[in-house]
Design a protein around this motif. Sequence first.
Motif: not given
Length: 358
Positions: A345-358
């Motif tokens: 939740l905090r990772w996404r709030t800080q707009r950091l990169p992610v993988e694996g989103m459907d």
Amino acid sequence: MIFRQLFDPQSSTYSYLLADSRSRDAVLIDPVFEQVRREVALIEELGLRLRLTLETHVHADHVTGAWMLRRRLGSQIAMSARSGAQGADIMFGDGDRLEFGGRHLRVMATPGHTGGCSTFVLDDNSMAFTGDCLLIRGCGRTDFQQGDPAAMYRSVHDRIFRLPDECLLYPAHDYKGSTVTSVAEEKLFNPRLGEDIGEDDFAGYMRNLGLAHPNKIDIAVPANLRCGEPESSAPVDPSVAEPDWAPLTYTYAGLWELQPEWLEEHYAQVQIVDVREPDEFNGILGHVEGAVLMPLGELKQQAATLDKTRPVVTVCRSGARSAQAAVMLDKEGFGKVANLAGGMLRWRTQRLPVEGMD
């Protein structure tokens, strides 16, 4: 005022944190060396400034955390001038005021357990911290460190029992799970020092206790006479040493946490273990690059596939399940483990990169 009663189970010691809620200035009474990391975490989480550490006496059953807290937080050490200790910043005497913000504690000399025992009385007489002079339905021993049954009797009857009946009394130790008493209660119910018990009866009782010396007395007393500072040849206890593999924060819950910004820049240097379920791992929040999926329920079985020589960062949605995972891995012998603060939740709030989103 902010007040917290803290406990060290190994020595059955109570430490007390008091702070002025306006200025955020704080004092800590009878800190324990092994609990310094916990106390620092609490002080930081509450947004306090530790001004003073206070000792009710030179302890024989644990080493004080005063020196370590001074090194970590810049707090001053306050000891009784009658204690014989060296290295304190403030040597107080009977009647002195120890201030923190707009509040203060008054020093009341209460010798008997040791020659330098002191009781700290809050400015409004609502609370007093009695050290080992007066315990809940008991008292400290008087057979070493200038102990004196007659002096203890007078300290209790002529000083502590002169406080208001409703004044709450907080001891340095309890071995039965009790946490607080009052002047009125101890006058009525203390089997050693109640109002109806004479000085001769008390002295005879104390002289015939036949107690063994505390297990740590040979270590604790010399260390406490140095305010907890280790001897030059002795290493600092690893339980309070800081990990050096990342800028970690120790929480009051007893966990090391890592901030998202550091992990985003150094993810290749650690093993990232995501303990969510598979649908979450590839769901709306995605996952951190390089993360390995090990659902919490399967972590114990899968932990053997991890490298114990490399740091591990545990991750989940909010940081709750991954905190439990960090504890589990620590118990399995992983020496470098940290929880990702705030989870995905905090990772996404800080707009950091992610993988694996459907």
